[in-house]
Design a protein around this motif. Sequence first.
Motif, PDB file in Angstrom:
ATOM      1  N   SER A 241      56.938  38.604  27.498  1.00 24.51           N
ATOM      2  CA  SER A 241      56.758  37.483  28.429  1.00 24.51           C
ATOM      3  C   SER A 241      56.788  37.952  29.883  1.00 24.51           C
ATOM      4  O   SER A 241      56.018  37.478  30.718  1.00 24.51           O
ATOM      5  CB  SER A 241      57.788  36.395  28.173  1.00 24.51           C
ATOM      6  N   SER A 242      57.631  38.950  30.202  1.00 29.65           N
ATOM      7  CA  SER A 242      57.653  39.462  31.584  1.00 29.65           C
ATOM      8  C   SER A 242      56.350  40.182  31.907  1.00 29.65           C
ATOM      9  O   SER A 242      55.885  40.148  33.045  1.00 29.65           O
ATOM     10  CB  SER A 242      58.804  40.428  31.805  1.00 29.65           C
ATOM     11  N   ARG A 245      53.951  37.606  32.859  1.00 26.00           N
ATOM     12  CA  ARG A 245      54.278  37.053  34.178  1.00 26.00           C
ATOM     13  C   ARG A 245      53.902  38.011  35.298  1.00 26.00           C
ATOM     14  O   ARG A 245      53.408  37.625  36.333  1.00 26.00           O
ATOM     15  CB  ARG A 245      55.777  36.745  34.270  1.00 26.00           C
ATOM     16  N   PRO A 249      50.566  35.881  36.803  1.00 28.43           N
ATOM     17  CA  PRO A 249      51.717  35.040  37.125  1.00 28.43           C
ATOM     18  C   PRO A 249      51.416  33.543  37.105  1.00 28.43           C
ATOM     19  O   PRO A 249      52.325  32.737  37.118  1.00 28.43           O
ATOM     20  CB  PRO A 249      52.109  35.497  38.531  1.00 28.43           C
ATOM     21  N   ARG A 251      49.978  29.814  35.834  1.00 28.54           N
ATOM     22  CA  ARG A 251      49.674  28.964  34.678  1.00 28.54           C
ATOM     23  C   ARG A 251      48.823  27.829  35.210  1.00 28.54           C
ATOM     24  O   ARG A 251      48.762  27.600  36.412  1.00 28.54           O
ATOM     25  CB  ARG A 251      50.954  28.433  34.050  1.00 28.54           C
ATOM     26  N   ASP A 286      52.204  28.486  40.348  1.00 32.94           N
ATOM     27  CA  ASP A 286      53.136  29.583  40.105  1.00 32.94           C
ATOM     28  C   ASP A 286      54.405  28.964  39.531  1.00 32.94           C
ATOM     29  O   ASP A 286      55.059  28.164  40.220  1.00 32.94           O
ATOM     30  CB  ASP A 286      53.403  30.284  41.446  1.00 32.94           C
ATOM     31  N   GLU A 288      57.258  29.879  39.363  1.00 36.44           N
ATOM     32  CA  GLU A 288      58.451  30.114  40.189  1.00 36.44           C
ATOM     33  C   GLU A 288      58.586  29.013  41.264  1.00 36.44           C
ATOM     34  O   GLU A 288      59.666  28.764  41.770  1.00 36.44           O
ATOM     35  CB  GLU A 288      58.349  31.457  40.914  1.00 36.44           C
TER      36      GLU A 288
END
Length: 328
Positions: A241-242, A245, A249, A251, A286, A288
């Motif tokens: 998963s990292s 990302r 990065p 979605r 993002d 994040e």
Amino acid sequence: MPMIEVVELVKEFRKPQPTTGRLAGVRQLWAPRRTVRAVDQVGFAVERGEIVGYLGANGAGKSTTIKMLTGIVVPTSGTVTVNGLVPWANRKKHAYNIGVVFGQKTQLWFDLPLRVSLETIRDLYRIGAADYVSRIDEFDEVLQIKDFMDTPIRSLSLGQRMRGDLAGAMLHRPQVLYLDEPTVGLDVVAKQALRDFIAEQNRVHSTTVMITTHDMDDIEQLCRRIVLIDRGRVVYDGDLSSLKRRYLPFREVVITPGANADTAYIGAKHADRLENADGTISLRFDPERTSAAAVIAQAASTADIADLHVNEPKLEDVVRLIYAEAER
Ligand SMILES: Nc1ncnc2c1ncn2[C@@H]1O[C@H](COP(=O)(O)OP(=O)(O)OP(=O)(O)O)[C@@H](O)[C@H]1O
């Protein structure tokens, strides 16, 4: 102690300089040699029971690494230990620790029936009669090898042969299984049987597995950890998963507007808006900075929505991106 420990591993080959023009093939024989570093200071450690995907573009150095881990190839420098043994220095003892399957070529005796190949392996590894019978029964549950036990290897379909190969590689219950492109050329049913078998051996017997493959479904279904190499060097070592990302990065929420919706207003904070040719609208964000739930809630408050879905980054896209970078 890790099951596999690789420290500053290097393998160099001497290769003739490429020649072109008339009689290039013949002149190649006298061409000056150059040194190619196929594996360059590679290091990683694999714990017992892990399944690691060892990935890289063509020529990245995957097979050369696996060959050193199995003891077939001696490195130029660096160290490897597998279950405490140096593979090329303790070949005989090491053989009991490992099983190897190369998708491109069989380890079984081509003209002999599968049964004879498996019995030969049984005798080579001094496997007791009762263990042999119970392991064949266990393997048959997923691999269904009993259907073609009396067929010579050369007459088996590729899928059957690979199932036979895996049974042969696991018969002596090795601690470590190396798989080099195990599913290449197989149909979906055969691929799934192989993956199920590998996952089960890992789960039930804590077999440590290293797999190189170009099939992203193999990776998605089997590996939580990826070691990625480029031009002989490790460029990523971590979870799947990292990896996604890091390389992809973003979605996106893809929205199909309702029949009377005013699409001009569909949008959300911290999301870029893209209009797709099929009339849908992508809101790229993002994770994040905002969440899919927030993007969906805001989009739904701006206009009537007929349908929506969230696009997760696909491993295939990530790997395509990385391999394309490697070729530049
Ligand atoms: N026996 C050899 N002699 C000379 N060069 C070699 C030898 N084996 C590998 N190489 C070179 O080492 C580099 C890495 O090759 P390797 O087969 O390990 O890559 P790979 O990542 O497994 O690629 P693929 O996915 O195409 O199998 C390549 O440049 C290859 O040409």
